[in-house]
Design a protein around this motif. Structure first.
Motif, PDB file in Angstrom:
ATOM      1  N   GLY A 131       0.844  -1.189   0.000  1.00 17.65           N
ATOM      2  CA  GLY A 131       0.000   0.000   0.000  1.00 17.65           C
ATOM      3  C   GLY A 131       0.879   1.238   0.000  1.00 17.65           C
ATOM      4  O   GLY A 131       1.926   1.279  -0.647  1.00 17.65           O
ATOM      5  N   ALA A 132       0.486   2.233   0.803  1.00 16.30           N
ATOM      6  CA  ALA A 132       1.259   3.472   0.841  1.00 16.30           C
ATOM      7  C   ALA A 132       2.184   3.514   2.046  1.00 16.30           C
ATOM      8  O   ALA A 132       2.662   4.568   2.423  1.00 16.30           O
ATOM      9  CB  ALA A 132       0.306   4.665   0.875  1.00 16.30           C
ATOM     10  N   LEU A 133       2.419   2.353   2.658  1.00 13.76           N
ATOM     11  CA  LEU A 133       3.107   2.379   3.954  1.00 13.76           C
ATOM     12  C   LEU A 133       4.571   1.969   3.900  1.00 13.76           C
ATOM     13  O   LEU A 133       5.186   1.699   4.918  1.00 13.76           O
ATOM     14  CB  LEU A 133       2.336   1.508   4.951  1.00 13.76           C
ATOM     15  N   SER A 178      -0.568  -3.249  13.336  1.00 15.63           N
ATOM     16  CA  SER A 178      -0.240  -3.201  11.915  1.00 15.63           C
ATOM     17  C   SER A 178       1.191  -3.694  11.710  1.00 15.63           C
ATOM     18  O   SER A 178       2.087  -3.190  12.373  1.00 15.63           O
ATOM     19  CB  SER A 178      -0.357  -1.772  11.377  1.00 15.63           C
ATOM     20  N   ARG A 209      -2.150  -1.196   8.161  1.00 20.24           N
ATOM     21  CA  ARG A 209      -3.134  -0.165   8.515  1.00 20.24           C
ATOM     22  C   ARG A 209      -2.484   1.209   8.535  1.00 20.24           C
ATOM     23  O   ARG A 209      -1.384   1.362   9.060  1.00 20.24           O
ATOM     24  CB  ARG A 209      -3.713  -0.465   9.885  1.00 20.24           C
ATOM     25  N   ASP A 210      -3.195   2.152   8.016  1.00 16.51           N
ATOM     26  CA  ASP A 210      -2.745   3.531   8.045  1.00 16.51           C
ATOM     27  C   ASP A 210      -3.110   4.098   9.415  1.00 16.51           C
ATOM     28  O   ASP A 210      -4.289   4.322   9.716  1.00 16.51           O
ATOM     29  CB  ASP A 210      -3.445   4.307   6.922  1.00 16.51           C
ATOM     30  N   ALA A 248      -2.086   6.974  10.769  1.00 19.37           N
ATOM     31  CA  ALA A 248      -2.057   8.432  10.932  1.00 19.37           C
ATOM     32  C   ALA A 248      -3.439   9.025  11.228  1.00 19.37           C
ATOM     33  O   ALA A 248      -3.575   9.817  12.174  1.00 19.37           O
ATOM     34  CB  ALA A 248      -1.427   9.087   9.709  1.00 19.37           C
ATOM     35  N   LEU A 277       8.510  -0.808   6.692  1.00 21.50           N
ATOM     36  CA  LEU A 277       7.279  -0.013   6.806  1.00 21.50           C
ATOM     37  C   LEU A 277       7.522   1.298   7.532  1.00 21.50           C
ATOM     38  O   LEU A 277       8.400   1.399   8.395  1.00 21.50           O
ATOM     39  CB  LEU A 277       6.218  -0.815   7.570  1.00 21.50           C
ATOM     40  N   THR A 278       6.731   2.272   7.207  1.00 21.79           N
ATOM     41  CA  THR A 278       6.743   3.539   7.941  1.00 21.79           C
ATOM     42  C   THR A 278       6.497   3.234   9.417  1.00 21.79           C
ATOM     43  O   THR A 278       5.555   2.511   9.753  1.00 21.79           O
ATOM     44  CB  THR A 278       5.629   4.466   7.416  1.00 21.79           C
ATOM     45  N   GLN A 330       3.880   7.646  12.257  1.00 22.07           N
ATOM     46  CA  GLN A 330       2.448   7.770  11.960  1.00 22.07           C
ATOM     47  C   GLN A 330       1.677   8.372  13.126  1.00 22.07           C
ATOM     48  O   GLN A 330       0.458   8.437  13.095  1.00 22.07           O
ATOM     49  CB  GLN A 330       1.868   6.398  11.616  1.00 22.07           C
ATOM     50  N   SER A 373      -3.347  -5.446   1.292  1.00 21.61           N
ATOM     51  CA  SER A 373      -1.910  -5.210   1.451  1.00 21.61           C
ATOM     52  C   SER A 373      -1.414  -6.198   2.494  1.00 21.61           C
ATOM     53  O   SER A 373      -2.200  -6.743   3.259  1.00 21.61           O
ATOM     54  CB  SER A 373      -1.640  -3.773   1.920  1.00 21.61           C
TER      55      SER A 373
END
Ligand SMILES: Cc1ncc(COP(=O)(O)O)c(C=O)c1O
Lengths: 525, 453
Positions: A64-66, B209, B217-218, B220, B246-247, B252, B378
């Motif tokens: 995804g965008a992560l 996540s 999972r987003d 933010a 991952l970020t 986040q 994802s």
């Protein structure tokens, strides 16, 4: 001087360097086998890697965008540098394998390497907790056998294995008690837990965490908990007592059976802190004393190594009255001898289970080590080990009694000998000074300032693992220190330790301006 | 007995010094009727060989993960652990030391704890990390308790993507501690609306996540909504290798991050011992549970490390402590630290890329089988497949009979949730192309074998 990263290793504005150290200063700051070792971040770089990793075949990411834009900013070391870094760090540590480690209440006994080898068998170490049970029958058999040994040694009917340390076991025990009380319809009213002043800090912390009100049972001059004091506190509001036996003063609680009976008569439960079980294995069964729940620190009594602060394991033996409330998971033995796991609370045999205390099934790595230790000793060897532990502690006690002061007189102790600091009166020295001087003599200090009820406490637990030669050397060193202290040879103490990798550390500074992680030095503008 | 150094003669001399005739005189405070005069009814002592044989037999009754194509995850992952790691953690001075209460002779432990805290903070994207908790699940419960102390609110909201064991541990511990816990229903598609659950009484929202079904999972927007409501975001990570790609949860907006660190440096061990990472914003440091190691200097001005901010802990604060934890996961932290030292940030990213690539390859091959659907939008190295109409637990048993350990049926974690046809499948760097082929072939055979019900 500055090390390679420009960080001061010896600062000019702090206390002056000891004369001898200053005179014999080396160019590198190292002292032969004692090497100054920077933080790995100071010697590592992001250009290096200690693991060879191939480039994967081309793929389309599904993140995804992560996806992070850049790698985490953490330097690495190559393999030889890593080896040297951690070996050098290890050389700044004192372990049981280095020498005597008489740290009271911690049972620092020999850690047999057979146990390490057994725990690393792929059949134990390389098994996933959620494999089909048909593929883990051996692991469940280890849990079943360990349970059998623990139940036989404690004389209790049930055991919950999953807690990950003693304090986690305390949680389990008090939760089971709370659940049992709620099941009796007294959840609103029974909310007090009695804890002696001499108890370990985890006891009041556990009770408070679960919303119990902690009431203190006073300390007495003889180091014991008195029946009268407990009875005076009993009432319809008392859920339990948390009593350590042998207690933290190293004494078998003389009135333990009467205290248990009084508590039961008043509708309460007896939680026994079993951290000191090493004194009585094979000699006294806690089940015969009226215990309802007791944790056993496998990393103490059954020698799964302390590892610098864990991992441990804290199985809890339970009475009939508490057993139904034990958490999931647990091992069930079918009629056909097949073992399975009960993993869901609220149904079947786990209908009254209070819930779950950890993901998965507990500390298999520790179960294997403890079982290996038990099988090696056998029932006979475990009993002998406890007798030797008690014998050794009393030998130390008797050998120091004329020079040190014991708070409870000449009475025998269990597996640890307790002294106070009355003998240091007028010397200007403290218990801490004695501990630090012992470091210079090559010993790990005893436990100091615990239990809190004894002034300047020195709690000495030699365990069964020390030879007589080793005990005699410790005794001789302690006698020499005691005489030096009384002679007024303060210099030997107040500057100690002088021969350790570092001298006394400034704990106030650490707490006042906390530096809890390395940060990349900012380039100088 | 090989572990007991005292001889009969030694014991006699020692008894004499003490002034008693027999060791039982030292047990005089025990009630006489409770003092046992014989060894317990257990087998007698055994030599090394006999113990090895006995435990070796038990070990042989388990199917070890390395002996078969292996695809289990769900909070415990099989990774390659470099030989260096296992050698170093068995150094006597690490293995046989205690909690570093005498810092002058425990700098080895203290320095690696400081390095561990630095790594844990960097990976999670937070300002501070402690010196470990028992495991990820207990760290999760502690995080909720901490959020309650900080916000003085009592209702925590758990995402339906949180590992069911973590949710259960949190419900148990926090329930006993007097918190109310709202758990959202299992959220296979990562489509729950957790933001609408945040209210003025919410202490924290707990979101995992990659979640237990593998979806990313987003965080933010959740962090932002929590912040606006005065609640905290607790982020949970059960696969630490995912930090490499991952970020970070910190980036986040998470306030507290807890993670299971087993994946880095530690074996599967049938569920334990593992190591819990616990990280937070530095303004919350005095509410953190567990030990903290800090930098200082010694009397000669040399840099050194000590346990610090102990006024939070049970041995100082007793019933006012932030947690009852004492012994934590020292040696597992060391394993984590050494493995991370070898990897560094770049190595971890590469390792994570390999994991992801392997999982993508497996997902594509499984999805090509008739009756198999990959549900994730994802994922990192684990995803959920639907085996149309099949009981995944039955499928897993049949796969095991064919010599493949092929994932975790969701019903093992969530029985009775109506998710019996779902299978969690993980793939890490240890899996080869042959493993994938063996899995895909075996699954095709098993699906053919059982009629859809
Ligand atoms: C008397 C006593 N109770 C409880 C504990 C807590 O055990 P653990 O450190 O295994 O959580 C200890 C250990 O330090 C102890 O000495």
């Amino acid at each position: 001087m500055l090390n390679r990263q420009g960080r001061p290793t010896i600062t000019g504005d702090a206390a002056p360097v000891a004369a001898s150290a200053a005179e014999h200063r080396t160019f590198t700051g190292n002292r032969a086998l004692q090497q100054i070792e920077p933080l790995l971040f100071e010697i590592g770089s992001t250009e290096r890697c200690g693991v060879d990793l191939d480039e994967p075949a081309p793929f389309t990411a599904r993140l995804g965008a992560l996806e992070a834009a850049a790698p985490v900013d953490l330097p690495a070391l190559s393999e030889p540098e890593t080896m040297r870094h951690f070996v050098r760090l290890s050389q700044k540590n004192y372990g049981i394998d280095t020498g005597m480690f008489p740290l009271g209440s911690c049972t620092m006994k020999h850690n047999p390497r057979l146990n390490e080898r057994m725990a690393r068998l792929p059949g134990f170490a390389d098994v996933h907790p959620l494999q089909p049970v048909a593929t883990v029958q051996g692991a469940l058999a280890v849990m079943d056998q360990l349970a059998h040994w623990l139940l036989t040694l404690t004389g209790m009917p049930a055991v919950a294995l999953s807690p990950k340390a003693g304090a986690h076991g305390e949680l389990l025990g008090l939760m089971a008690i709370k659940a049992a009380i709620a099941a009796r319809g007294e959840g609103e009213t029974r909310n007090v837990v009695l804890v002696p002043e001499s108890a370990h800090g985890t006891n009041p912390a556990t009770a408070a965490l679960l919303g119990f009100r902690v009431k203190s049972v006073p300390a007495r001059d003889d180091g014991a908990v008195h029946l009268d004091d407990v009875v005076g506190l009993l009432g319809p509001d008392v859920a339990a007592i948390m009593l350590t036996n042998p207690n933290t003063c190293g004494l078998f609680e003389p009135q333990i059976v009467e205290i248990a009976a009084a508590l039961h008569a008043a509708g309460g439960y007896f939680y026994c802190d079993g951290a000191n079980f090493n004194a009585i294995v094979g000699k006294v069964r806690p089940g015969d004393l009226g215990v309802d729940a007791m944790h056993i620190n496998l990393h103490k009594t059954f020698s799964t190594p302390h590892g610098g602060g864990g991992p441990g394991a804290g199985p809890v033996v339970l009475s009939e009255r508490l057993a139904p409330f034990a958490p999931v998971p647990f091992v069930r033995k079918g009629a056909d001898g097949q073992l399975s796991l009960v993993e869901q609370a609220g149904e079947g045999e786990a209908a009254q289970a209070f819930g779950r205390l950890t993901a998965f099934h507990g500390q298999m790595g520790m179960y294997v080590r403890a079982l290996s230790f038990m099988l090696s000793h056998g029932g006979d060897g475990l009993r002998q080990a406890s007798e030797d532990a008690v014998l050794s502690a009393n030998y130390v006690r008797a050998s120091l009694a004329d020079l040190l002061t014991a708070p409870f007189g000449d009475r025998p102790c269990m597996h640890e000998a307790l002294f106070d600091d009355a003998w240091l009166k007028d010397t200007g020295l403290t218990t801490l000074d004695i501990a630090k001087a012992l470091i210079d003599e090559g010993f790990h200090p005893m436990t100091v300032y615990f239990p809190l009820v004894v002034h300047g406490a020195m709690l000495i637990e030699p365990t069964e693992s020390e030879s007589k030669v080793s005990l005699d050397l410790f005794i001789a060193a302690m006698r020499d220190l005691a005489m030096a202290a009384k002679r007024g040879d303060a210099g030997r103490f107040t500057g100690a330790p002088r021969h350790a990798p570092l001298r006394r550390l400034d704990e106030t500074r650490a707490a006042r301006q906390p530096v809890l992680r390395w940060t990349r030095p900012q380039p100088v503008a | 007995m090989r572990y007991l150094p005292l001889s009969g003669a030694d014991r006699a001399i020692m008894l004499e010094r003490i002034g008693v005739s027999a060791v039982d005189a030292l047990f005089a405070d025990a009630p006489p009727e409770c003092l046992r005069d014989q060894a317990p009814d257990l087998p007698r002592r055994k030599g090394e060989m006999a113990v090895e044989r006995e435990l070796g037999r038990l070990a042989a009754r388990n199917v070890s993960a390395g002996s078969v194509p292996f695809f289990l995850g769900a909070g415990a992952y099989r990774h390659h652990v470099p030989a260096t790691v296992d050698h170093l953690i068995q150094r006597s001075e690490f293995l046989t030391s205690y909690t570093p209460y005498q810092p002058e002779i425990a700098q080895g432990t203290l320095q690696y704890l400081f390095e561990f805290q630095t790594q844990a903070a960097a990976l999670t994207g937070m300002e501070v990390a402690n010196a470990s908790m028992y495991d990820g699940s207990t760290a999760c419960a502690e995080a909720v308790l901490m959020a309650q102390r900080i916000t003085r609110r009592k209702r925590a909201v758990l995402s339906g993507g949180l590992h069911p064991h973590y949710a259960e541990v949190t419900r148990t511990v926090c329930g006993f501690a007097g918190d109310s816990i709202s758990s959202l229903p299992p959220d296979v598609a990562a489509s729950e609306d957790i933001i609408s659950q945040i209210g003025p009484d919410t202490s924290c929202v707990v979101v995992q996540s990659p979640d237990v079904f593998g979806n990313l999972r987003d965080l933010a927007p959740i962090a932002e909504a929590a912040r606006r409501a005065g609640a905290l975001l607790v982020a949970v990570v059960t696969e630490a290798v995912s930090f490499g790609l991952l970020t970070s949860p910190g980036a986040q907006g998470a306030d507290i991050v807890v993670a299971e660190g087993q994946s880095i440096g530690n074996a599967l061990n049938f569920g334990g011992p593992y190591v819990g990472l616990f990280a937070a914003r530095s303004k919350f440091v005095r509410q953190m549970p567990g030990r903290l190691c800090g930098e200082t200097v010694d009397a000669d001005g040399r840099r050194g490390f000590v346990l610090t901010l102990s006024a939070r802990e049970q041995h100082i604060r007793r019933d006012k402590a932030t947690s009852n934890i004492c012994t934590n996961s020292g040696l597992c932290c060391l394993a984590f630290t050494i493995h991370m030292t070898l990897l560094g940030g770049h190595g971890l990213r590469q390792l994570a890329r390999i994991n992801h690539a392997n999982a993508v390859a497996l997902a594509d091959r499984l999805a090509a089988l008739p009756g198999v659907t990959v549900l994730n939008h994802s994922f990192f190295n684990e995803f959920t497949v639907r085996l149309a109409g099949r009981d995944a637990a039955d499928v897993v048993e049949r796969l095991a009979a064919r010599g493949v350990l092929g994932g975790v049926p969701v019903s093992r974690l969530l029985p009775g949730a109506g998710l019996d046809d779902l299978l969690l499948v993980a793939s890490t760097e240890v899996n080869t192309d042959e493993d994938r082929t063996a899995f895909v072939d075996a699954l095709a055979a098993v699906l053919g074998e059982i009629a859809a019900c």
